[in-house]
Design an enzyme around this catalytic site. Structure first.
Site, PDB file in Angstrom:
ATOM      1  N   SER A  59     -20.152 -23.736 -44.857  1.00 33.34           N
ATOM      2  CA  SER A  59     -20.230 -24.190 -43.464  1.00 33.34           C
ATOM      3  C   SER A  59     -19.957 -23.112 -42.422  1.00 33.34           C
ATOM      4  O   SER A  59     -20.206 -23.346 -41.235  1.00 33.34           O
ATOM      5  CB  SER A  59     -19.266 -25.344 -43.235  1.00 33.34           C
ATOM      6  OG  SER A  59     -19.809 -26.484 -43.819  1.00 33.34           O
ATOM      7  N   LYS A  62     -22.794 -22.428 -40.204  1.00 34.47           N
ATOM      8  CA  LYS A  62     -23.235 -23.387 -39.176  1.00 34.47           C
ATOM      9  C   LYS A  62     -23.141 -22.801 -37.768  1.00 34.47           C
ATOM     10  O   LYS A  62     -23.987 -23.057 -36.921  1.00 34.47           O
ATOM     11  CB  LYS A  62     -22.407 -24.674 -39.263  1.00 34.47           C
ATOM     12  CG  LYS A  62     -22.766 -25.525 -40.490  1.00 34.47           C
ATOM     13  CD  LYS A  62     -21.813 -26.669 -40.666  1.00 34.47           C
ATOM     14  CE  LYS A  62     -22.302 -27.583 -41.784  1.00 34.47           C
ATOM     15  NZ  LYS A  62     -21.278 -28.454 -42.325  1.00 34.47           N
ATOM     16  N   TYR A 185     -31.220 -25.676 -44.504  1.00 32.20           N
ATOM     17  CA  TYR A 185     -29.767 -25.853 -44.366  1.00 32.20           C
ATOM     18  C   TYR A 185     -29.036 -25.385 -45.629  1.00 32.20           C
ATOM     19  O   TYR A 185     -28.061 -24.630 -45.556  1.00 32.20           O
ATOM     20  CB  TYR A 185     -29.469 -27.334 -44.059  1.00 32.20           C
ATOM     21  CG  TYR A 185     -28.017 -27.685 -44.190  1.00 32.20           C
ATOM     22  CD1 TYR A 185     -27.082 -27.231 -43.259  1.00 32.20           C
ATOM     23  CD2 TYR A 185     -27.556 -28.452 -45.266  1.00 32.20           C
ATOM     24  CE1 TYR A 185     -25.731 -27.544 -43.397  1.00 32.20           C
ATOM     25  CE2 TYR A 185     -26.208 -28.765 -45.406  1.00 32.20           C
ATOM     26  CZ  TYR A 185     -25.305 -28.303 -44.472  1.00 32.20           C
ATOM     27  OH  TYR A 185     -23.970 -28.591 -44.615  1.00 32.20           O
ATOM     28  N   TYR A 234     -13.236 -28.825 -39.581  1.00 32.17           N
ATOM     29  CA  TYR A 234     -13.493 -30.217 -39.985  1.00 32.17           C
ATOM     30  C   TYR A 234     -12.553 -31.164 -39.231  1.00 32.17           C
ATOM     31  O   TYR A 234     -12.178 -30.879 -38.102  1.00 32.17           O
ATOM     32  CB  TYR A 234     -13.333 -30.407 -41.504  1.00 32.17           C
ATOM     33  CG  TYR A 234     -13.972 -29.359 -42.347  1.00 32.17           C
ATOM     34  CD1 TYR A 234     -15.322 -29.048 -42.219  1.00 32.17           C
ATOM     35  CD2 TYR A 234     -13.243 -28.661 -43.302  1.00 32.17           C
ATOM     36  CE1 TYR A 234     -15.922 -28.092 -43.016  1.00 32.17           C
ATOM     37  CE2 TYR A 234     -13.837 -27.702 -44.099  1.00 32.17           C
ATOM     38  CZ  TYR A 234     -15.169 -27.422 -43.947  1.00 32.17           C
ATOM     39  OH  TYR A 234     -15.742 -26.476 -44.727  1.00 32.17           O
ATOM     40  N   VAL A 252     -16.533 -24.938 -47.521  1.00 36.90           N
ATOM     41  CA  VAL A 252     -15.939 -25.479 -48.751  1.00 36.90           C
ATOM     42  C   VAL A 252     -15.842 -24.463 -49.891  1.00 36.90           C
ATOM     43  O   VAL A 252     -15.211 -24.731 -50.904  1.00 36.90           O
ATOM     44  CB  VAL A 252     -16.673 -26.744 -49.271  1.00 36.90           C
ATOM     45  CG1 VAL A 252     -16.425 -27.937 -48.390  1.00 36.90           C
ATOM     46  CG2 VAL A 252     -18.140 -26.480 -49.459  1.00 36.90           C
TER      47      VAL A 252
HETATM   48  O1  DON Z   1     -23.334 -29.586 -46.847  1.00 38.08           O
HETATM   49  C1  DON Z   1     -22.522 -29.242 -47.690  1.00 38.08           C
HETATM   50  O2  DON Z   1     -21.911 -30.062 -48.330  1.00 38.08           O
HETATM   51  C2  DON Z   1     -22.209 -27.763 -47.929  1.00 38.08           C
HETATM   52  N1  DON Z   1     -23.323 -26.996 -48.167  1.00 38.08           N
HETATM   53  C3  DON Z   1     -21.446 -27.178 -46.799  1.00 38.08           C
HETATM   54  C4  DON Z   1     -20.185 -27.877 -46.735  1.00 38.08           C
HETATM   55  C5  DON Z   1     -19.114 -27.190 -46.031  1.00 38.08           C
HETATM   56  O3  DON Z   1     -18.782 -26.046 -46.219  1.00 38.08           O
HETATM   57  C6  DON Z   1     -18.381 -28.086 -45.137  1.00 38.08           C
HETATM   58  N2  DON Z   1     -19.151 -28.494 -44.014  1.00 38.08           N
HETATM   59  N3  DON Z   1     -18.792 -28.627 -42.898  1.00 38.08           N
END
Ligand code: DON
Length: 306
Positions: A59, A62, A185, A234, A252
């Protein structure tokens, strides 16, 4: 007397309290005891732990995709598709997409980030992904790669994100089709970096873009920092802002970037970028040792930004 090394070692003990993300099978293989931090100013760098390890941005990307899309379309156009309001919900929550105001709340949650992926410049998946990798490459001054194993692993277990993407399409928020938006994405989440790369990305924000040739308007950099402060960690963002007080974005994989606008930490002075890798994460999705390290640094070196 505490110093960076002591703070690092104390924070490292907390890796035992988290677990590597398991909902993406390839991420579950990470060593939960791993912990590394790079800190970078314009003329000095400190590395703590094994900073040569590579991992995926998840993330953290993003905020970078948002910048590319916002720079390309202008912020007014972006706001028609994605808002800049925090939610307090988990990153993959679907619940608000069914409410009356069904526009994704911000680009830091999955719904907003998938919408942003569909808005990236270019027609093909390849061009859209490249628009972001090129921006990152300009910041880092080197090529970056996508970890295909992580990408495919997530692609084959992306039921939740696929559901979100279909709802976004049904509500008219996507500029490309479901499959392309989702693939762009997920590919961006799988960009491979190390902590030194993260620190350099963080320093880009801390210097308002002055540490590299990557071009982004001041307005978009400012909005990105505000998004990190309000939505970057988050549904822990409020507490992180209140008790640590730094714009930051986590993923994550256990990655975190944190931005110090003007600080003094041992030999580091002025704008400082911090890059953390600690794959043992908490229930919210943040690196447990990473949060502890940043909280202690903020207190000890008086880094609170407001
Ligand atoms: O969409 C997902 O679950 C992961 N590719 C990215 C998740 C992550 O790091 C947390 N997202 N805000």
């Amino acid at each position: 007397m505490e110093n960076l090394q002591t703070i690092f070692e104390q924070a490292k003990e907390l890796t035992a309290k988290g677990k590597a993300a398991s909902y993406i099978p390839a991420l579950a293989q990470a060593d939960p005891a791993a912990f590394a931090v790079s800190l970078m100013s314009m003329d000095y760098q400190i590395e703590l732990g094994d900073c040569s390890k590579t991992f995926t941005l998840q993330s953290v990307v993003k905020v970078l995709s948002f910048m590319v899309a916002a720079n390309h379309h202008g912020i007014e156009e972006i706001l028609k598709y994605v808002d800049v309001e925090p939610t307090g919900d988990s990153f993959n929550s679907i619940v608000r997409l069914e409410s009356k105001n069904n526009k994704p709340f911000n680009p830091m949650i999955n719904a907003g980030a998938i919408t942003i992926a569909s808005l990236l410049p270019g027609k093909s998946m390849f061009e859209k992904v490249k628009s972001v990798t090129q921006f990152i490459e300009k910041i880092l001054g080197k090529q970056v790669y996508i970890n295909n194993e992580v990408y495919l692993s997530e692609y084959h277990s992306a039921d939740y994100n696929r559901a979100i993407t279909y709802i976004l399409q049904a509500n008219g928020f996507l500029k490309s089709d479901v499959e392309q938006s989702l693939q762009v994405y997920l590919q961006l989440c799988a960009i491979s970096v190390n902590t030194s790369d993260l620190a350099k990305i963080a320093l880009y924000f801390a210097t308002n873009g002055k540490n590299s040739d990557a071009v982004c308007s001041k307005e978009v950099i400012n909005i990105s920092k505000a998004l990190m402060l309000t939505c970057g960690m988050y549904n822990f963002s409020g507490k992180f802002a209140a008790f640590v007080g730094l714009p930051a974005k986590s993923g994550v994989s256990g990655a975190i970037i944190a931005i110090v606008k003007d600080g003094e930490m041992e030999h580091l002075k002025g704008p400082i970028g911090i890059g953390v890798y600690g794959p043992a994460i908490d229930e919210v999705g943040n690196s447990v040792a990473g949060i502890e390290f940043l909280a202690k640094c903020s207190k000890h070196y008086d880094l609170f930004c407001l």
